[in-house]
Design an enzyme around this catalytic site. Sequence first.
Site, PDB file in Angstrom:
ATOM      1  N   ASN A 208       0.385  -9.281   4.189  1.00  0.00           N
ATOM      2  CA  ASN A 208      -1.063  -9.441   4.041  1.00  0.00           C
ATOM      3  C   ASN A 208      -1.338 -10.361   2.860  1.00  0.00           C
ATOM      4  O   ASN A 208      -0.414 -10.789   2.172  1.00  0.00           O
ATOM      5  CB  ASN A 208      -1.748  -8.074   3.884  1.00  0.00           C
ATOM      6  CG  ASN A 208      -1.229  -7.328   2.685  1.00  0.00           C
ATOM      7  OD1 ASN A 208      -1.429  -7.748   1.555  1.00  0.00           O
ATOM      8  ND2 ASN A 208      -0.525  -6.218   2.910  1.00  0.00           N
ATOM      9  N   ASP A 276       0.160  -0.963   7.048  1.00  0.00           N
ATOM     10  CA  ASP A 276       0.010   0.324   7.728  1.00  0.00           C
ATOM     11  C   ASP A 276       1.161   0.607   8.690  1.00  0.00           C
ATOM     12  O   ASP A 276       1.427   1.756   9.013  1.00  0.00           O
ATOM     13  CB  ASP A 276      -1.321   0.351   8.494  1.00  0.00           C
ATOM     14  CG  ASP A 276      -2.500   0.472   7.528  1.00  0.00           C
ATOM     15  OD1 ASP A 276      -2.370   1.219   6.539  1.00  0.00           O
ATOM     16  OD2 ASP A 276      -3.532  -0.199   7.749  1.00  0.00           O
ATOM     17  N   LYS A 286      18.248 -12.921  14.058  1.00  0.00           N
ATOM     18  CA  LYS A 286      16.987 -13.615  14.318  1.00  0.00           C
ATOM     19  C   LYS A 286      16.629 -13.552  15.811  1.00  0.00           C
ATOM     20  O   LYS A 286      17.483 -13.834  16.659  1.00  0.00           O
ATOM     21  CB  LYS A 286      17.133 -15.078  13.863  1.00  0.00           C
ATOM     22  CG  LYS A 286      15.824 -15.809  13.918  1.00  0.00           C
ATOM     23  CD  LYS A 286      15.980 -17.264  13.504  1.00  0.00           C
ATOM     24  CE  LYS A 286      14.729 -18.025  13.899  1.00  0.00           C
ATOM     25  NZ  LYS A 286      14.986 -19.426  14.140  1.00  0.00           N
ATOM     26  N   ASP A 304       1.668   7.218   4.181  1.00  0.00           N
ATOM     27  CA  ASP A 304       0.552   6.931   3.279  1.00  0.00           C
ATOM     28  C   ASP A 304       0.939   7.463   1.894  1.00  0.00           C
ATOM     29  O   ASP A 304       0.889   8.660   1.638  1.00  0.00           O
ATOM     30  CB  ASP A 304      -0.734   7.586   3.797  1.00  0.00           C
ATOM     31  CG  ASP A 304      -1.949   7.085   3.019  1.00  0.00           C
ATOM     32  OD1 ASP A 304      -1.837   6.891   1.794  1.00  0.00           O
ATOM     33  OD2 ASP A 304      -3.000   6.870   3.641  1.00  0.00           O
ATOM     34  N   PHE A 323      -7.334   2.526  -3.854  1.00  0.00           N
ATOM     35  CA  PHE A 323      -8.189   1.360  -3.644  1.00  0.00           C
ATOM     36  C   PHE A 323      -8.651   1.362  -2.198  1.00  0.00           C
ATOM     37  O   PHE A 323      -7.967   1.885  -1.330  1.00  0.00           O
ATOM     38  CB  PHE A 323      -7.409   0.070  -3.924  1.00  0.00           C
ATOM     39  CG  PHE A 323      -7.426  -0.327  -5.362  1.00  0.00           C
ATOM     40  CD1 PHE A 323      -6.850   0.497  -6.328  1.00  0.00           C
ATOM     41  CD2 PHE A 323      -8.015  -1.512  -5.767  1.00  0.00           C
ATOM     42  CE1 PHE A 323      -6.872   0.144  -7.665  1.00  0.00           C
ATOM     43  CE2 PHE A 323      -8.037  -1.878  -7.102  1.00  0.00           C
ATOM     44  CZ  PHE A 323      -7.478  -1.053  -8.048  1.00  0.00           C
ATOM     45  N   LYS A 341      -8.055  11.026   1.905  1.00  0.00           N
ATOM     46  CA  LYS A 341      -6.757  10.917   1.242  1.00  0.00           C
ATOM     47  C   LYS A 341      -6.571  11.980   0.165  1.00  0.00           C
ATOM     48  O   LYS A 341      -5.462  12.255  -0.254  1.00  0.00           O
ATOM     49  CB  LYS A 341      -6.601   9.523   0.638  1.00  0.00           C
ATOM     50  CG  LYS A 341      -6.712   8.424   1.712  1.00  0.00           C
ATOM     51  CD  LYS A 341      -5.854   7.239   1.413  1.00  0.00           C
ATOM     52  CE  LYS A 341      -6.017   6.169   2.461  1.00  0.00           C
ATOM     53  NZ  LYS A 341      -4.935   5.193   2.460  1.00  0.00           N
TER      54      LYS A 341
HETATM   55  N1  CTP Z   1      -2.111   3.166   0.676  1.00  0.00           N
HETATM   56  C1  CTP Z   1      -0.865   3.727   0.464  1.00  0.00           C
HETATM   57  N2  CTP Z   1       0.032   3.779   1.481  1.00  0.00           N
HETATM   58  C2  CTP Z   1      -0.268   3.283   2.695  1.00  0.00           C
HETATM   59  C3  CTP Z   1      -1.537   2.691   2.923  1.00  0.00           C
HETATM   60  C4  CTP Z   1      -2.429   2.644   1.884  1.00  0.00           C
HETATM   61  O1  CTP Z   1      -0.571   4.173  -0.642  1.00  0.00           O
HETATM   62  N3  CTP Z   1       0.616   3.343   3.654  1.00  0.00           N
HETATM   63  C5  CTP Z   1      -3.095   3.171  -0.402  1.00  0.00           C
HETATM   64  C6  CTP Z   1      -3.439   1.791  -0.925  1.00  0.00           C
HETATM   65  O2  CTP Z   1      -2.608   1.444  -2.013  1.00  0.00           O
HETATM   66  C7  CTP Z   1      -4.867   1.978  -1.352  1.00  0.00           C
HETATM   67  C8  CTP Z   1      -5.419   2.990  -0.389  1.00  0.00           C
HETATM   68  O3  CTP Z   1      -4.279   3.658   0.121  1.00  0.00           O
HETATM   69  O4  CTP Z   1      -4.946   2.570  -2.622  1.00  0.00           O
HETATM   70  C9  CTP Z   1      -6.275   2.449   0.716  1.00  0.00           C
HETATM   71  O5  CTP Z   1      -5.598   1.655   1.566  1.00  0.00           O
HETATM   72  P1  CTP Z   1      -6.297   0.956   2.811  1.00  0.00           P
HETATM   73  O6  CTP Z   1      -5.215   0.111   3.428  1.00  0.00           O
HETATM   74  O7  CTP Z   1      -7.572   0.335   2.409  1.00  0.00           O
HETATM   75  O8  CTP Z   1      -6.686   2.197   3.682  1.00  0.00           O
HETATM   76  P2  CTP Z   1      -6.136   2.689   5.045  1.00  0.00           P
HETATM   77  O9  CTP Z   1      -5.685   4.064   4.834  1.00  0.00           O
HETATM   78  O10 CTP Z   1      -5.171   1.705   5.574  1.00  0.00           O
HETATM   79  O11 CTP Z   1      -7.463   2.748   5.913  1.00  0.00           O
HETATM   80  P3  CTP Z   1      -8.161   1.579   6.783  1.00  0.00           P
HETATM   81  O12 CTP Z   1      -7.082   1.027   7.647  1.00  0.00           O
HETATM   82  O13 CTP Z   1      -9.237   2.303   7.436  1.00  0.00           O
HETATM   83  O14 CTP Z   1      -8.710   0.541   5.826  1.00  0.00           O
END
Ligand code: CTP
Length: 398
Positions: A208, A276, A286, A304, A323, A341
Amino acid sequence: MLAGKHVLLIIGGGIAAYKALDLIRRLRERDCMVTPVLTDGGAEFVTPLSVSSLAGGKVYRDLFDLTDEAEMGHISLSRASDLIVVAPATADLMAKMAAGLAGDLATTLLLATDTPVLIAPAMNVRMWTHAATQRNLITLRDDGVMCVGPNEGDMACGEYGPGRLAEPLEIVAAIENVLRDGLLKGRHVVVTSGPTHEPIDPVRYIANRSSGAQGTAIAAALVGLGAEVTFVTGPAEVPPPAGVKVVAVETALEMQTAVREALPADAAVFAAAVADWHVTSASDSKLKKQVGKLPTLQLSENPDILAEVAQMQSGRPALVVGFAAETDDVIANATAKRARKGCDWILANDVSPDTGIMGGTENAVTLIREEGADTWPRMSKDLVARKFAQMLAEALAK
Ligand code: CTP
């Protein structure tokens, strides 16, 4: 609070050098020890005698002064103080510092030191706004040099604008800020930062646009308040800040392990943009393109990490901060995310492309806590970080 502290003051060559005399006086009034170093340019504006009389000690002038080398070599001189202050910092001195030149005593001390450095620039407005000076300022900031001023106003050269040396009392306040015993002294904070890379095969990955800038700035601000920071970072664009323990990872699974190993901590800040999903079985070799046939990527959910730490039954950090990078309904989505969360705070930001926030230098955040949402004005990521670190320190002190 400056009593017993020691400042090495480098006086550059500019009309504002006379204010350095007042600065010495203000520091001495606060029982702060001042060791002055007068550059050749500085000596054109103030006399060594007035500097040493006010400082109550020797004024250092020359790199090759053997008496000084016998008394105290330039290396020890550069490290004997709690802080090096350069006031006024001329355009020339800033350029030399940025380039790492060491042609005289002042620049040699600045290159040899491992002590924090604070500069108070002063110069003509056009020199200050010149692309070269601004470039040097960015380089110096990246090197960890702190800066106070310059102020805007009438200049000795008859022009108006930014370039005036900060007032002596403003410089004193900045010095106090830097030398204040950190509010987070003795506290351990884990910070995650940057993107994660999830391999598809040895050459391709899912990623990303996170640059790691905000996480890096937060870690630096926490260190600035005296915290011991474990910085778990994905492959970010910006280098990790000075003074942290860096744990470099690539994938979300590696980040999860690193965070688990970094605990216990007093607080944990999850600034990383964690992917995610990962490819369930990344290929060891490859993937070859096959005309007319598209590969199928089977994805699995990543753990998560934030939710895992926020919901720990025992050993949970006292403050867990997540965040939320959103593009729509920022506050509503982030508030729901906080509840889902189980974290204490969420720093939410709008990452729609037209905001220029993702990968940019500024941020516009809303802090979501139990008591509600607080939207901050748009400001630099550094300022967001400092404001946030201060609030985190105050929350832990309660
Ligand atoms: N985060 C994490 N581990 C993951 C995904 C996210 O620790 N696997 C943490 C990020 O570091 C951030 C927060 O969760 O502090 C929010 O992440 P975000 O990607 O915005 O949220 P999601 O849970 O992915 O929700 P959405 O897809 O609805 O935005």
